[in-house]
Design a protein around this motif. Structure first.
Motif, PDB file in Angstrom:
ATOM      1  N   UNK A 153       0.859  -1.214  -0.110  1.00  0.00           N
ATOM      2  CA  UNK A 153      -0.170  -0.057  -0.133  1.00  0.00           C
ATOM      3  C   UNK A 153       0.653   1.235  -0.053  1.00  0.00           C
ATOM      4  N   UNK A 154       1.940   1.189   0.871  1.00  0.00           N
ATOM      5  CA  UNK A 154       2.781   2.352   0.875  1.00  0.00           C
ATOM      6  C   UNK A 154       3.321   2.718  -0.702  1.00  0.00           C
ATOM      7  N   UNK A 155       3.653   1.777  -1.581  1.00  0.00           N
ATOM      8  CA  UNK A 155       4.328   1.715  -2.686  1.00  0.00           C
ATOM      9  C   UNK A 155       3.145   2.065  -3.842  1.00  0.00           C
ATOM     10  N   UNK A 156       1.776   2.103  -3.423  1.00  0.00           N
ATOM     11  CA  UNK A 156       0.773   2.423  -4.427  1.00  0.00           C
ATOM     12  C   UNK A 156       0.330   3.900  -4.513  1.00  0.00           C
ATOM     13  N   UNK A 157       0.256   4.347  -5.607  1.00  0.00           N
ATOM     14  CA  UNK A 157       0.010   5.887  -5.731  1.00  0.00           C
ATOM     15  C   UNK A 157      -1.796   5.945  -5.489  1.00  0.00           C
ATOM     16  N   UNK A 158      -2.069   6.964  -4.753  1.00  0.00           N
ATOM     17  CA  UNK A 158      -3.339   7.250  -4.448  1.00  0.00           C
ATOM     18  C   UNK A 158      -3.876   6.822  -3.156  1.00  0.00           C
ATOM     19  N   UNK A 159      -2.932   6.023  -2.442  1.00  0.00           N
ATOM     20  CA  UNK A 159      -3.371   5.491  -1.197  1.00  0.00           C
ATOM     21  C   UNK A 159      -2.847   6.846  -0.094  1.00  0.00           C
ATOM     22  N   UNK A 160      -3.918   7.340   0.487  1.00  0.00           N
ATOM     23  CA  UNK A 160      -3.664   8.679   1.364  1.00  0.00           C
ATOM     24  C   UNK A 160      -3.269   8.120   2.697  1.00  0.00           C
ATOM     25  N   UNK A 161      -4.097   7.244   3.360  1.00  0.00           N
ATOM     26  CA  UNK A 161      -4.031   6.801   4.743  1.00  0.00           C
ATOM     27  C   UNK A 161      -4.272   5.449   4.947  1.00  0.00           C
ATOM     28  N   UNK A 162      -4.056   4.878   6.075  1.00  0.00           N
ATOM     29  CA  UNK A 162      -4.231   3.623   6.332  1.00  0.00           C
ATOM     30  C   UNK A 162      -4.282   3.509   7.760  1.00  0.00           C
ATOM     31  N   UNK A 163      -5.055   2.751   8.419  1.00  0.00           N
ATOM     32  CA  UNK A 163      -5.065   2.364   9.760  1.00  0.00           C
ATOM     33  C   UNK A 163      -5.404   1.045  10.042  1.00  0.00           C
ATOM     34  N   UNK A 164      -4.572   0.330  10.835  1.00  0.00           N
ATOM     35  CA  UNK A 164      -4.940  -1.020  11.381  1.00  0.00           C
ATOM     36  C   UNK A 164      -5.570  -0.966  12.799  1.00  0.00           C
ATOM     37  N   UNK A 165      -6.817  -1.705  12.790  1.00  0.00           N
ATOM     38  CA  UNK A 165      -7.544  -1.699  13.802  1.00  0.00           C
ATOM     39  C   UNK A 165      -7.078  -2.992  14.772  1.00  0.00           C
ATOM     40  N   UNK A 166      -7.030  -2.757  16.015  1.00  0.00           N
ATOM     41  CA  UNK A 166      -6.673  -3.905  17.170  1.00  0.00           C
ATOM     42  C   UNK A 166      -7.611  -4.805  17.448  1.00  0.00           C
ATOM     43  N   UNK A 167      -7.325  -5.971  17.755  1.00  0.00           N
ATOM     44  CA  UNK A 167      -8.471  -6.932  18.084  1.00  0.00           C
ATOM     45  C   UNK A 167      -9.351  -6.457  19.105  1.00  0.00           C
ATOM     46  N   UNK A 168      -9.129  -5.582  20.071  1.00  0.00           N
ATOM     47  CA  UNK A 168     -10.063  -4.973  20.800  1.00  0.00           C
ATOM     48  C   UNK A 168     -11.046  -3.858  20.027  1.00  0.00           C
ATOM     49  N   UNK A 169     -10.285  -3.214  19.153  1.00  0.00           N
ATOM     50  CA  UNK A 169     -11.166  -2.106  18.312  1.00  0.00           C
ATOM     51  C   UNK A 169     -12.157  -3.213  17.433  1.00  0.00           C
TER      52      UNK A 169
END
Length: 82
Positions: free
Chosen positions: A60-76
């Motif tokens: 994803x970091x190497x893909x144009x157009x990806x602005x942000x990402x967030x990984x959710x935890x098990x608790x989330x």
């Protein structure tokens, strides 16, 4: 759903529309728990899931157009079900 080859337990990536953003996608890795039961034994999923997450982060970091990402935890993830 994109299945990932993994002999120890079922592993897959899911994606869907992220309603908060017009161009948003919500992706997740399943299983989202640190352990699963398989053939009457407890299997630790953390190492394999974390490796898959790192690989996805890199792609994803190497893909144009990806602005942000967030990984959710098990608790989330589980707090959403309540």
């Amino acid at each position: 759903m994109v299945p990932i080859v993994n002999e120890d337990f079922p592993l897959w990536i899911g994606c869907g529309r992220y309603e908060e953003y017009p161009d948003g996608l919500l992706c997740f890795i399943e299983p989202h728990t640190p352990f699963v039961r398989r053939f009457l034994k407890k299997v630790d999923t953390r190492e394999r899931v974390e490796a898959l997450q790192r690989a996805m982060d890199k792609a994803l970091a190497e893909t144009a157009g990806i602005r942000a990402k967030r990984w959710r935890t098990h608790e989330d993830f589980n707090s959403q079900a309540r």
